[in-house]
Enzyme design. Structure first.
Site, mmCIF file in Angstrom:
data_model
loop_
_atom_site.group_PDB
_atom_site.id
_atom_site.type_symbol
_atom_site.label_atom_id
_atom_site.label_comp_id
_atom_site.label_asym_id
_atom_site.label_seq_id
_atom_site.Cartn_x
_atom_site.Cartn_y
_atom_site.Cartn_z
ATOM 1 N N CYS A 66 0.911 -1.188 -0.131
ATOM 2 C CA CYS A 66 -0.077 0.030 0.181
ATOM 3 C C CYS A 66 0.941 1.266 0.017
ATOM 4 O O CYS A 66 1.998 1.320 0.614
ATOM 5 C CB CYS A 66 -0.901 0.051 1.282
ATOM 6 S SG CYS A 66 -2.159 1.368 1.463
ATOM 7 N N ARG A 273 -17.917 -2.560 17.638
ATOM 8 C CA ARG A 273 -17.278 -4.015 17.337
ATOM 9 C C ARG A 273 -15.989 -4.057 18.263
ATOM 10 O O ARG A 273 -14.992 -3.222 18.020
ATOM 11 C CB ARG A 273 -16.907 -4.021 16.012
ATOM 12 C CG ARG A 273 -16.327 -5.244 15.643
ATOM 13 C CD ARG A 273 -16.053 -5.677 14.226
ATOM 14 N NE ARG A 273 -17.470 -5.620 13.496
ATOM 15 C CZ ARG A 273 -17.441 -4.930 12.514
ATOM 16 N NH1 ARG A 273 -16.618 -4.293 11.691
ATOM 17 N NH2 ARG A 273 -18.769 -4.837 11.756
HETATM 18 N N1 SAM Z 1 -6.493 0.771 3.013
HETATM 19 C C1 SAM Z 1 -7.968 0.919 3.702
HETATM 20 C C2 SAM Z 1 -7.907 1.946 4.675
HETATM 21 O O1 SAM Z 1 -6.897 2.029 5.464
HETATM 22 O O2 SAM Z 1 -8.937 2.666 4.825
HETATM 23 C C3 SAM Z 1 -8.530 -0.251 4.238
HETATM 24 C C4 SAM Z 1 -7.855 -1.174 4.958
HETATM 25 S S1 SAM Z 1 -7.043 -0.924 6.676
HETATM 26 C C5 SAM Z 1 -6.004 -2.466 6.669
HETATM 27 C C6 SAM Z 1 -8.541 -0.874 7.568
HETATM 28 C C7 SAM Z 1 -8.368 -0.547 8.911
HETATM 29 O O3 SAM Z 1 -7.457 -1.791 9.539
HETATM 30 C C8 SAM Z 1 -7.412 0.526 9.343
HETATM 31 O O4 SAM Z 1 -7.991 1.586 9.366
HETATM 32 C C9 SAM Z 1 -6.992 0.236 10.671
HETATM 33 O O5 SAM Z 1 -7.823 0.697 11.626
HETATM 34 C C10 SAM Z 1 -7.178 -1.210 10.874
HETATM 35 N N2 SAM Z 1 -5.719 -2.002 11.050
HETATM 36 C C11 SAM Z 1 -4.797 -2.012 10.323
HETATM 37 N N3 SAM Z 1 -3.602 -2.536 10.801
HETATM 38 C C12 SAM Z 1 -3.860 -2.700 12.078
HETATM 39 C C13 SAM Z 1 -3.201 -3.352 13.277
HETATM 40 N N4 SAM Z 1 -1.881 -3.743 13.207
HETATM 41 N N5 SAM Z 1 -3.705 -3.334 14.576
HETATM 42 C C14 SAM Z 1 -5.160 -2.981 14.590
HETATM 43 N N6 SAM Z 1 -5.743 -2.348 13.549
HETATM 44 C C15 SAM Z 1 -5.284 -2.355 12.373
HETATM 45 FE FE1 SF4 Z 2 -2.797 1.156 3.536
HETATM 46 FE FE2 SF4 Z 2 -4.967 0.865 4.798
HETATM 47 FE FE3 SF4 Z 2 -2.726 -0.155 5.551
HETATM 48 FE FE4 SF4 Z 2 -2.950 2.313 5.588
HETATM 49 S S1 SF4 Z 2 -4.132 0.998 6.974
HETATM 50 S S2 SF4 Z 2 -1.237 1.154 4.970
HETATM 51 S S3 SF4 Z 2 -4.375 2.777 3.723
HETATM 52 S S4 SF4 Z 2 -3.996 -0.866 3.780
#
Ligand code: SAM
Ligand code: SF4
Ligand code: DTB
Length: 366
Positions: A66, A273
């Site tokens: 990403c 959630r």
């Molecule tokens: N790329 C899009 C975005 O950021 O909106 C969608 C996917 S992103 C992985 C969705 C959410 O996953 C993020 O906003 C974050 O809140 C959550 N997330 C990502 N990595 C995480 C982690 N290591 N621990 C907890 N939540 C996480």
């Molecule tokens: Fe990309 Fe979403 Fe991960 Fe941020 S949280 S790095 S936008 S996948």
């Protein structure tokens, strides 16, 4: 209680406000633990069946590389977390996973893509995925990054029920966590989603080195949106090796539960959630989160790229707590405790790992 005081307390427990101040939320947060939980559970009962929990299954439809630099995220191309870059998965794979999710009792299927925003030929394929999942009579949710008005209209047209787009933390702390976009970008996408008539799923992450004030401020931002998000995921950071937050200290258990309780109180009619991070929570901690008003979970052995508790473990926990999944307990698994025990024995005998154990459930169900 007199009728009039009964009426005023029931109004107090259901009223939707958009003028919350941080100090007010802090006063709730600082109540003695029992008083806070009692209040949260009272609000919860006034708005929901307190023994039902909604279950959503997640699937990563496009993993890794990403362009954003979110410090918590294993999928950011800025860090080396050992994930390989993948293309958008095929429609058939999505349908197969969604069918499995339905069979195991999930009511919503959420598809996540590691994009800054959807572009090019992939977006029409995602629209097809939404239509196909919807045709299985599952609720649909996607999280694809920032959107423009044309895209929100197309998502609505495809039958999308929910769009997930998290604020993640306070406006003040945001630039310590992400530099490639702003809080206002985030708010703008949320406005477009809302205006298109799609349900909003927006929450955040706790345990990224933020202060208590940042956490309260995040809850205030969510509660003071023009409409409360219908779904509010509260994630506990999964500290992934290779990300800048890999050494973050986890939050005190009671502080986390208090945050669930205040989210429930200030957004009384929203689903809260208990999101990522349950793999690192005890059953007792999760039970307290449900008591504090959490009424939704991610259900299935995988989140996007990290582990989530076994379905069998979750079904067993529900059974121990007398909680009913909103979609009902899957017919193929009438006694989750017994099934979990049997599978534990089989897997241990075979020296199998957790994924293999979960696979047995699928096999039993098919
Ligand atoms: N790329 C899009 C975005 O950021 O909106 C969608 C996917 S992103 C992985 C969705 C959410 O996953 C993020 O906003 C974050 O809140 C959550 N997330 C990502 N990595 C995480 C982690 N290591 N621990 C907890 N939540 C996480
Ligand atoms: Fe990309 Fe979403 Fe991960 Fe941020 S949280 S790095 S936008 S996948
Ligand atoms: C949300 O608030 N949490 C989910 C979902 N929305 C998309 C994602 C959690 C991801 C945890 C890290 C991973 O598995 O990659």
């Amino acid at each position: 209680m007199h009728q009039s005081s009964e009426l005023s307390s029931s109004i107090e427990n259901t009223v939707i406000r958009h003028d919350w101040q941080v100090a007010e939320i802090q006063a709730l947060y600082e109540l003695p633990f029992n008083d806070l939980l009692f209040k949260a559970q009272t609000v919860h009962r006034a708005n929901f069946d307190s023994n039902k929990v909604q279950t959503s299954t997640l699937m990563s439809i496009k993993t890794g590389a990403c362009p954003e630099d979110c410090a918590y995220c294993p999928q950011s191309g800025h860090y080396n977390t050992g994930l390989s870059k993948e293309q958008l998965v095929a429609l058939e794979e999505v349908v197969k996973s969604a069918k499995n999710a339905k069979r195991t009792g999930a009511t919503r299927f959420c598809m996540g893509a590691a994009w800054r925003s959807p572009r090019g030929k992939d977006f029409p394929v995602v629209l097809e995925m939404i239509k196909a999942v919807k045709a299985l009579e599952l609720e649909t949710c996607v999280t694809l990054g920032m959107l423009n008005p044309e895209q929100t209209a197309q998502l609505k047209e495809a039958g999308l029920d929910y769009y997930n787009h998290n604020l993640d933390t306070s406006a003040e702390y945001y630039d310590q966590i992400i530099t490639t976009r702003t809080y206002d970008d985030r708010l703008q996408t949320l406005a477009l989603v809302r205006d298109a008539g799609i349900n909003v799923c927006a929450g955040g992450i706790l345990g990224m080195g933020e202060t208590l004030r940042d956490r309260l401020s995040l809850i205030k931002e969510l509660a003071n949106l023009p409409e409360h998000p219908q779904s509010v995921p509260i994630n506990q950071l999964i500290a992934v090796k290779g990300t800048p937050l890999e050494n973050s200290e986890s939050l005190d258990t009671f502080e986390f539960i208090r945050m669930i309780a205040v989210a429930r109180i200030v957004m009384p009619a929203s689903y809260v959630r208990l999101s990522a991070g349950r793999e690192n929570m005890s059953d007792e901690m999760q039970a307290m989160c449900f008591f504090a008003g959490a009424n939704s979970i991610f259900y299935g052995e995988k989140l996007l790229t990290t582990e989530n508790p076994d379905m069998n473990h979750d079904l067993e926990l529900f059974a121990r707590l007398g909680i009913e999944p909103e979609g009902g307990t899957p017919e193929t698994n009438p006694c989750p405790r017994k099934l979990a025990e049997e599978q534990q024995v089989i897997s241990e005998a075979a020296g199998e790992n957790k994924t293999a154990k979960t696979k047995l459930f699928y096999d039993a169900a098919s």
